[in-house]
Scaffold this motif. Structure first.
Motif, PDB file in Angstrom:
ATOM      1  N   TYR A  51      -1.384  47.982  39.316  1.00 52.23           N
ATOM      2  CA  TYR A  51      -1.471  49.445  39.265  1.00 52.23           C
ATOM      3  C   TYR A  51      -0.155  50.139  38.940  1.00 52.23           C
ATOM      4  O   TYR A  51      -0.190  51.200  38.320  1.00 52.23           O
ATOM      5  N   PRO A  52       1.033  49.615  39.299  1.00 47.81           N
ATOM      6  CA  PRO A  52       2.254  50.363  38.972  1.00 47.81           C
ATOM      7  C   PRO A  52       2.422  50.621  37.475  1.00 47.81           C
ATOM      8  O   PRO A  52       2.807  51.728  37.074  1.00 47.81           O
ATOM      9  N   LYS A  53       2.104  49.638  36.639  1.00 47.57           N
ATOM     10  CA  LYS A  53       2.287  49.855  35.201  1.00 47.57           C
ATOM     11  C   LYS A  53       1.300  50.888  34.670  1.00 47.57           C
ATOM     12  O   LYS A  53       1.627  51.660  33.779  1.00 47.57           O
ATOM     13  N   HIS A  54       0.114  50.952  35.230  1.00 50.38           N
ATOM     14  CA  HIS A  54      -0.886  51.920  34.760  1.00 50.38           C
ATOM     15  C   HIS A  54      -0.566  53.334  35.245  1.00 50.38           C
ATOM     16  O   HIS A  54      -0.734  54.303  34.502  1.00 50.38           O
ATOM     17  N   GLY A  55      -0.086  53.441  36.467  1.00 52.06           N
ATOM     18  CA  GLY A  55       0.333  54.748  36.971  1.00 52.06           C
ATOM     19  C   GLY A  55       1.521  55.288  36.200  1.00 52.06           C
ATOM     20  O   GLY A  55       1.565  56.470  35.831  1.00 52.06           O
ATOM     21  N   ALA A  56       2.480  54.432  35.921  1.00 51.15           N
ATOM     22  CA  ALA A  56       3.669  54.860  35.178  1.00 51.15           C
ATOM     23  C   ALA A  56       3.320  55.232  33.740  1.00 51.15           C
ATOM     24  O   ALA A  56       3.850  56.215  33.208  1.00 51.15           O
ATOM     25  N   ALA A  57       2.434  54.487  33.103  1.00 47.67           N
ATOM     26  CA  ALA A  57       2.079  54.771  31.710  1.00 47.67           C
ATOM     27  C   ALA A  57       1.425  56.146  31.581  1.00 47.67           C
ATOM     28  O   ALA A  57       1.766  56.924  30.681  1.00 47.67           O
ATOM     29  N   ALA A  58       0.503  56.464  32.477  1.00 46.68           N
ATOM     30  CA  ALA A  58      -0.130  57.789  32.442  1.00 46.68           C
ATOM     31  C   ALA A  58       0.891  58.873  32.763  1.00 46.68           C
ATOM     32  O   ALA A  58       0.923  59.928  32.120  1.00 46.68           O
ATOM     33  N   ALA A  59       1.744  58.620  33.740  1.00 45.34           N
ATOM     34  CA  ALA A  59       2.758  59.600  34.134  1.00 45.34           C
ATOM     35  C   ALA A  59       3.724  59.888  32.986  1.00 45.34           C
ATOM     36  O   ALA A  59       4.155  61.030  32.805  1.00 45.34           O
ATOM     37  N   GLN A  60       4.063  58.875  32.216  1.00 43.52           N
ATOM     38  CA  GLN A  60       4.969  59.091  31.090  1.00 43.52           C
ATOM     39  C   GLN A  60       4.341  59.987  30.028  1.00 43.52           C
ATOM     40  O   GLN A  60       5.039  60.800  29.413  1.00 43.52           O
ATOM     41  N   LEU A  61       3.039  59.887  29.841  1.00 42.46           N
ATOM     42  CA  LEU A  61       2.363  60.775  28.891  1.00 42.46           C
ATOM     43  C   LEU A  61       2.412  62.231  29.368  1.00 42.46           C
ATOM     44  O   LEU A  61       2.551  63.150  28.569  1.00 42.46           O
ATOM     45  N   VAL A  62       2.301  62.411  30.671  1.00 39.74           N
ATOM     46  CA  VAL A  62       2.365  63.767  31.234  1.00 39.74           C
ATOM     47  C   VAL A  62       3.803  64.279  31.208  1.00 39.74           C
ATOM     48  O   VAL A  62       4.067  65.405  30.764  1.00 39.74           O
ATOM     49  N   ALA A  63       4.732  63.467  31.657  1.00 44.82           N
ATOM     50  CA  ALA A  63       6.135  63.890  31.715  1.00 44.82           C
ATOM     51  C   ALA A  63       6.693  64.215  30.329  1.00 44.82           C
ATOM     52  O   ALA A  63       7.516  65.128  30.190  1.00 44.82           O
TER      53      ALA A  63
END
Length: 149
Positions: A46-58
């Motif tokens: 889950y960390p890689k999936h949470g970070a990937a979505a967060a990077q799109l938002v950020a």
């Protein structure tokens, strides 16, 4: 901050089906969904999936994001490590509305093993349908943002 109507969705293996249901629902509300997976049921982190979505938002590519894992907790923690992200895990609609209205959250996390599909769709709708109130809350959000620096 972007004003586009794009929303990033991601999950781990425990929440694929619920993520797909949430994606279809927010799309029906007029959002352009950027679903970055995964699509296969093999165990994933889950960390890689949470970070990937967060990077799109950020980055501003997406205005908001929704992430899901078994409890919603781990993927939320990962998303919050990305600078500029304010992600809250919600198991009911009141909190989903308040994290947008008072905390200007730009990401929502849902636990697929915590809430059923019907409630998850209501939570997602409350989140995407609520705008930041600003005012006194803006000062507090600025204080949260300052903690990153």
């Amino acid at each position: 901050m972007t004003t586009n109507n794009r929303i990033a969705l991601s999950s781990d293996h425990a929440a694929i089906e619920l993520r797909q249901a949430v994606a279809a629902h927010v799309a029906s509300l007029g959002w352009e969904v950027v679903d970055i997976g995964p699509t296969s049921p093999e165990s994933t982190h889950y960390p890689k999936h949470g970070a990937a979505a967060a990077q799109l938002v950020a980055s501003g590519d997406c205005r908001l994001g929704i992430v899901l894992c078994g409890t919603g907790q781990g993927i939320m923690m990962a998303a919050n490590k990305v600078k500029g992200i304010r992600c809250g895990v919600c198991s009911e609609t009141f909190s989903a509305k308040m994290i947008r209205q008072h905390n200007n959250a730009n990401m929502l996390s849902i636990g697929a093993r915590v809430v059923g599909e019907g409630l998850a769709l209501e939570i997602a709708e409350a989140f995407v349908s609520t705008e930041f109130e600003g005012g006194r809350h803006a000062t507090r959000v600025d204080m949260i943002n300052a903690l990153e620096n």
